[in-house]
Design an enzyme around this catalytic site. Structure first.
Site, PDB file in Angstrom:
ATOM      1  N   PHE A  50       1.089  -0.976  -0.030  1.00 13.54           N
ATOM      2  CA  PHE A  50       0.005   0.072  -0.081  1.00 13.54           C
ATOM      3  C   PHE A  50       0.553   1.071   0.080  1.00 13.54           C
ATOM      4  O   PHE A  50       2.007   1.514   0.984  1.00 13.54           O
ATOM      5  CB  PHE A  50      -1.084  -0.148   0.744  1.00 13.54           C
ATOM      6  CG  PHE A  50      -1.279   1.277   1.100  1.00 13.54           C
ATOM      7  CD1 PHE A  50      -2.826   1.474   0.702  1.00 13.54           C
ATOM      8  CD2 PHE A  50      -1.193   2.218   1.560  1.00 13.54           C
ATOM      9  CE1 PHE A  50      -3.720   2.694   1.067  1.00 13.54           C
ATOM     10  CE2 PHE A  50      -1.741   3.649   1.458  1.00 13.54           C
ATOM     11  CZ  PHE A  50      -2.783   4.192   1.969  1.00 13.54           C
ATOM     12  N   GLU A  51       0.470   1.843  -1.213  1.00  7.60           N
ATOM     13  CA  GLU A  51       1.184   3.146  -0.617  1.00  7.60           C
ATOM     14  C   GLU A  51       0.185   4.534  -1.555  1.00  7.60           C
ATOM     15  O   GLU A  51      -0.224   3.891  -2.901  1.00  7.60           O
ATOM     16  CB  GLU A  51       2.376   3.246  -1.917  1.00  7.60           C
ATOM     17  CG  GLU A  51       3.725   2.528  -1.424  1.00  7.60           C
ATOM     18  CD  GLU A  51       4.800   2.669  -1.857  1.00  7.60           C
ATOM     19  OE1 GLU A  51       6.249   2.575  -1.393  1.00  7.60           O
ATOM     20  OE2 GLU A  51       4.799   2.481  -3.758  1.00  7.60           O
ATOM     21  N   ILE A  52       0.052   5.588  -1.324  1.00  6.36           N
ATOM     22  CA  ILE A  52       0.082   6.633  -2.331  1.00  6.36           C
ATOM     23  C   ILE A  52       0.799   8.125  -1.845  1.00  6.36           C
ATOM     24  O   ILE A  52       1.694   7.986  -0.699  1.00  6.36           O
ATOM     25  CB  ILE A  52      -1.473   7.644  -1.204  1.00  6.36           C
ATOM     26  CG1 ILE A  52      -2.195   6.261  -1.253  1.00  6.36           C
ATOM     27  CG2 ILE A  52      -2.429   8.820  -2.491  1.00  6.36           C
ATOM     28  CD1 ILE A  52      -4.089   6.566  -0.891  1.00  6.36           C
ATOM     29  N   HIS A  65      11.761   1.998  -1.104  1.00  6.88           N
ATOM     30  CA  HIS A  65      11.232   3.159  -1.216  1.00  6.88           C
ATOM     31  C   HIS A  65      11.243   3.788   0.139  1.00  6.88           C
ATOM     32  O   HIS A  65      11.192   4.823   0.370  1.00  6.88           O
ATOM     33  CB  HIS A  65       9.495   3.092  -1.348  1.00  6.88           C
ATOM     34  CG  HIS A  65       9.489   2.695  -2.597  1.00  6.88           C
ATOM     35  ND1 HIS A  65       8.373   2.690  -3.059  1.00  6.88           N
ATOM     36  CD2 HIS A  65      10.234   2.294  -3.730  1.00  6.88           C
ATOM     37  CE1 HIS A  65       8.254   2.782  -4.570  1.00  6.88           C
ATOM     38  NE2 HIS A  65       9.513   2.126  -5.020  1.00  6.88           N
TER      39      HIS A  65
END
Length: 412
Positions: A298-300, A335
């Site tokens: 999950f990333e925004i 990341h």
């Protein structure tokens, strides 16, 4: 552990598939909405789509769709006001790396995202694969998504061994990891996936038209209604990266990653942000890595940041050191370290109110009233946030954020 180290098998078992990097857009009637019963769209495809126009916000009132401030129960920095600072639609997309064989797992995720969020906002969705998507995958996914859908192949150079990698050395590493039973330790395609997600997905031609992304993987769950535009929240509040789960990486997969990071910091001190998140990443002021990372399935996040010179120099340094193939570096620590060093700590956001599951971990918002208000169906006993293997407490402590009422009841 890396973004998918406990999830589905690697995207492809093909060692060096031929890919040409084309993209396709699947059109459908503009009135289609998630949940409508309709015939599959016509099987016509176009080349890479034009940049979408700025559509208006959903008709439902902002007040009816917005997370009440009081329901966050004292969690600093995660409440969202009903008065958003701009009505302009965000230039954003969902993005998924998937195979044709993932269809019936990814449609579960699509329904979750559409029902809990996107039915009100109709954002686009980009699908990427190391092989062409078949017509059935396109038809089924397009029928479920309320925005436009785009389908692209990954360029060969982004899913293969770079010419500076010693193939014999890399093979011996995989054999050794297989003997030690390190998860995906013997997988070639898993390494291609981690390298692609770390340094290339945001460079794909289909992604270049967008400024924001939300990464979605197969078989995830969203447990609560999301009553505001998360992309606009990120944009309007100066956020560039976000997470819902954090944990410690497998030490065996990244023995020299921090050495490469320290080399980068010496080579490019100009890229290291003031007031960064080193305290989240290291317990001794940067001498060693404590292995904490944001779980990147999950990333925004902001695509312009990932395309910046700072992140480019960071990824290039890591890539040239070969750890994606000589070890098994995952995109989650890559990341996370990038965000932790290159961004100010207040540019990283914890989405407490996005209740999320990706095997085997759950983020279930702490706070009974919040879960009632947002129609949540997660069991708070499953919440991973305050367990001993979670790093979320470190994030709260670093940012001097007040932990929510009841968090102690969810500790180990």
């Amino acid at each position: 552990m890396s973004s998918s180290s406990l999830s589905q098998p690697p995207l492809s078992t093909t060692e060096n598939p031929g890919m040409h990097g084309q993209g396709q857009q699947f059109e459908k009637p503009s009135q289609a909405r998630a949940g409508d019963v309709q015939a599959p769209p016509p099987m016509t495809v176009e080349k890479i789509a034009e940049k979408p126009s700025a559509a208006s916000s959903p008709a439902a009132s902002a007040d009816a769709l917005t997370t009440p401030k009081q329901s966050t129960q004292g969690i600093s920095g995660v409440s969202h006001s009903s008065a958003e600072s701009s009505d302009e639609r965000a230039n954003a997309t969902f993005v998924t790396l998937a195979r044709n064989s993932d269809l019936w797992e990814i449609v579960k995720s699509i329904r979750q995202v559409e029902d809990r969020f996107n039915r009100n906002y109709h954002y686009d969705w980009v699908f990427l694969n190391d092989k062409p998507f078949d017509d059935n995958f396109k038809a089924v996914t397009t029928s479920l998504i309320s925005g436009k859908t785009h389908y692209g192949e990954i360029p060969h150079e982004h899913w293969s061994f770079p010419n500076f990698i010693d193939q014999d050395k890399a093979r011996k590493v995989r054999e050794d990891m297989a003997q030690r039973k390190i998860i995906y330790g013997d997988s070639i395609s898993y390494r291609h996936m981690c390298r692609f997600e770390s340094g290339f997905f945001f460079q794909h031609p289909l992604m270049k038209q967008f400024e924001w992304y939300w990464r979605v993987e197969p078989s995830i769950e969203l447990y609560c209604d999301i009553g505001y535009d998360t992309f606009k929240y990120m944009r309007d509040h100066g956020k560039k990266y976000s997470f819902v789960l954090s944990l410690y990486e497998y030490v065996e997969t990244i023995p020299t990653l921090w050495d490469s990071v320290k080399t980068f910091m010496k080579e490019h001190p100009e890229h290291i942000a003031e007031d960064n998140s080193m305290q989240f990443l290291s317990d001794d002021k940067g001498n060693t890595y404590n292995h904490c990372h944001f779980w990147s399935n999950f990333e925004i996040g902001n695509l312009d940041w990932l395309r910046s010179q700072a992140y480019t120099d960071y990824f290039d340094r890591l890539d040239k050191d070969g750890g994606f193939f000589y070890e098994r570096w995952g995109d989650a620590p890559v990341h996370s370290i990038g965000a932790g060093l290159l961004l100010k700590k207040d540019e990283i956001h914890f989405f407490n109110d996005i209740a999320y599951y990706h095997v085997p971990f759950t983020h279930c918002p702490t706070g009974d009233q919040f879960r009632l208000d947002h129609k949540c169906h997660c069991n708070p006993k499953d919440n991973f946030d305050w367990k001993g293997y979670s790093c979320t407490s470190k994030f709260f402590d670093m940012n001097k954020m007040e932990k929510p009422v009841g968090y102690k009841d969810q500790q180990d």
